[in-house]
Design an enzyme around this catalytic site. Structure first.
Site, mmCIF file in Angstrom:
data_model
loop_
_atom_site.group_PDB
_atom_site.id
_atom_site.type_symbol
_atom_site.label_atom_id
_atom_site.label_comp_id
_atom_site.label_asym_id
_atom_site.label_seq_id
_atom_site.Cartn_x
_atom_site.Cartn_y
_atom_site.Cartn_z
ATOM 1 N N ASN A 10 86.581 -2.802 7.326
ATOM 2 C CA ASN A 10 87.293 -4.586 6.919
ATOM 3 C C ASN A 10 86.493 -4.779 5.616
ATOM 4 O OD1 ASN A 10 86.534 -7.455 6.941
ATOM 5 N ND2 ASN A 10 84.721 -7.529 8.319
ATOM 6 N N LYS A 12 86.550 -6.958 3.679
ATOM 7 C CA LYS A 12 85.895 -8.277 3.029
ATOM 8 C C LYS A 12 86.426 -8.451 1.852
ATOM 9 C CE LYS A 12 82.018 -7.860 6.443
ATOM 10 N NZ LYS A 12 80.596 -8.100 7.201
ATOM 11 N N HIS A 96 85.367 -12.768 13.588
ATOM 12 C CA HIS A 96 83.977 -12.398 13.050
ATOM 13 C C HIS A 96 82.620 -13.177 12.437
ATOM 14 C CE1 HIS A 96 82.134 -9.884 9.693
ATOM 15 N NE2 HIS A 96 82.488 -8.949 9.868
ATOM 16 N N GLU A 98 81.122 -13.663 10.097
ATOM 17 C CA GLU A 98 81.045 -14.421 9.272
ATOM 18 C C GLU A 98 82.116 -15.340 9.468
ATOM 19 O OE1 GLU A 98 81.967 -10.683 6.502
ATOM 20 O OE2 GLU A 98 80.060 -10.782 7.235
ATOM 21 N N GLU A 168 79.997 -6.994 17.260
ATOM 22 C CA GLU A 168 78.735 -6.878 16.340
ATOM 23 C C GLU A 168 77.601 -8.000 16.552
ATOM 24 O OE1 GLU A 168 81.800 -5.495 12.920
ATOM 25 O OE2 GLU A 168 81.220 -7.679 13.466
ATOM 26 N N GLY A 174 75.570 -5.743 7.665
ATOM 27 C CA GLY A 174 75.125 -5.994 6.532
ATOM 28 C C GLY A 174 73.932 -5.373 6.172
ATOM 29 N N SER A 214 76.607 -2.304 10.081
ATOM 30 C CA SER A 214 75.695 -0.864 9.760
ATOM 31 C C SER A 214 75.935 0.184 10.412
ATOM 32 C CB SER A 214 74.008 -1.086 9.719
ATOM 33 O OG SER A 214 73.677 -2.710 8.920
HETATM 34 P P1 PGA Z 1 78.675 -3.577 8.399
HETATM 35 O O1 PGA Z 1 79.461 -5.262 8.486
HETATM 36 O O2 PGA Z 1 78.831 -1.997 8.145
HETATM 37 O O3 PGA Z 1 78.784 -4.160 6.155
HETATM 38 O O4 PGA Z 1 76.561 -4.217 8.329
HETATM 39 C C1 PGA Z 1 80.239 -4.589 9.188
HETATM 40 C C2 PGA Z 1 80.923 -5.708 9.499
HETATM 41 O O5 PGA Z 1 80.892 -7.052 9.323
HETATM 42 O O6 PGA Z 1 82.467 -5.988 10.231
#
Ligand code: PGA
Length: 251
Positions: A10, A12, A96, A98, A168, A174, A214
Site C-alpha cells: 500500500n 499511500k 483502511h 486511515e 491491521e 506506521g 509494521s
Molecule cells: P505500515 O502500514 O506497514 O507502514 O505499518 C501498513 C498499512 O497501513 O497498510
C-alpha cells in the site's frame, strides 16, 4: 486448505509517476524470483496507468487504495470501480484505518464500497483493526466482530477467492510496533471462525486474511508461519525496493 499467499504493498500518498514506475519495475523483478505467491501493489490514483504499463504481463496485480460505490455521477473527488477496472485494477483496499480514522469513513460506507467493488468485479481488500485503547480495554474481538459483520452485511460471495480481509491493528500501523505472531494468529483465527459463521466453512477457508502493521523483512517469516496468516498488507516497507523484495521472498 491451501490459500495462495498474497503480499500487498500500500503506497499511500507517495510516489510521483516516475518514482512509481521505478518501484513497480523493481517489484516485477522481485516477484519473478518466487512462484506460488500473489503480489499486489496499490499506487496512488495518479500513477495507476503508468504502473499498469510497467507491470503488464508480469503477473503482478494492480490495486487501488479506495473506491466509490456508484458507477458514475456527481461525486467530486471519488473514483468508481468501473474506472479502476478500466485502468487495469483487479483489487482495491477498502476501509483502511486511515480512511476510518482520518477521513471518518463509517462501517456503512465501507460496506457500500465492498458491495460496489464486487459488483464490478474488483476484489476488495477489506481492512479491519482495533485501536490501542480498544485493545487495552479488552474489546479487540468485539470490535473486530462488529467491523466484519457491518462491513460484510448482505455481501454475498460465490467463492472465498473474491474477498481478501486485512487485519491491521491501528496501533501497529506506521508505528514500528508489530503485533506478536501469537496476537496476530489469535485475531486471524477469530476472524476466520467469524467468516465461517457468516459464509460456509469452505468459503471462509478460501478467504485470504492478511496481517498489516509494521510488517518488515525482520518479522515477515515468523508471521507467515502462522496457520491463519495468508499474507501481508505492507505500508512503509513496500516503498523500499529491497525491503519489499525480502517480504515477497519470505521463507
Ligand atoms: P505500515 O502500514 O506497514 O507502514 O505499518 C501498513 C498499512 O497501513 O497498510
Amino acid at each position: 486448505m491451501d490459500r495462495k499467499p498474497l503480499l500487498a504493498g500500500n503506497w499511500k500518498m507517495h510516489t510521483n509517476v516516475q518514482e512509481a514506475q521505478q518501484l513497480a519495475a523493481s517489484v516485477v523483478q522481485a516477484a519473478a524470483k518466487v512462484s506460488g505467491r500473489d503480489v499486489m501493489i496499490a499506487p496512488p490514483y495518479t500513477a495507476l496507468t503508468a504502473v499498469e504499463s510497467t507491470i503488464s504481463s508480469s503477473g503482478v496485480i494492480l490495486g487501488a487504495q479506495n473506491v466509490h460505490w456508484e458507477e458514475k455521477g456527481a461525486f467530486t473527488g471519488e473514483i468508481s470501480a468501473a474506472m479502476l477496472k478500466d485502468v487495469g485494477c483487479e483489487m482495491v483496499i477498502i476501509g483502511h484505518s486511515e480512511r476510518r480514522h482520518v477521513f471518518g469513513e463509517t462501517d456503512q460506507m465501507i460496506n457500500k464500497r465492498v458491495t460496489g467493488a464486487l459488483r464490478f468485479g474488483l476484489t476488495p481488500v477489506f481492512c479491519i483493526g482495533e485501536t490501542l485503547e480498544q485493545r487495552e480495554a479488552g474489546r479487540t474481538m468485539t470490535i473486530l466482530e462488529n467491523q466484519v459483520r457491518a462491513g460484510l452485511d448482505n455481501v454475498a460471495l460465490k467463492s472465498g477467492s473474491h474477498l481478501v480481509v486485512a487485519y491491521e491493528p491501528v496501533w501497529a500501523i506506521g508505528t514500528g510496533k508489530t503485533a506478536t505472531e501469537a496476537q496476530a494468529q489469535e485475531a486471524h483465527s477469530f476472524i476466520r471462525n467469524l467468516l465461517a459463521d457468516i459464509y460456509e466453512k469452505n468459503i471462509a477457508g478460501q478467504i485470504r486474511i492478511l496481517y498489516g502493521g509494521s510488517v518488515k523483512p525482520e518479522n515477515i517469516d515468523i508471521l507467515m508461519q502462522q496457520d491463519d496468516i495468508d499474507g501481508a498488507l505492507v505500508g512503509g516497507a513496500a516503498l523500499k525496493a529491497e525491503s519489499f523484495e525480502r517480504i515477497i521472498c519470505f521463507q
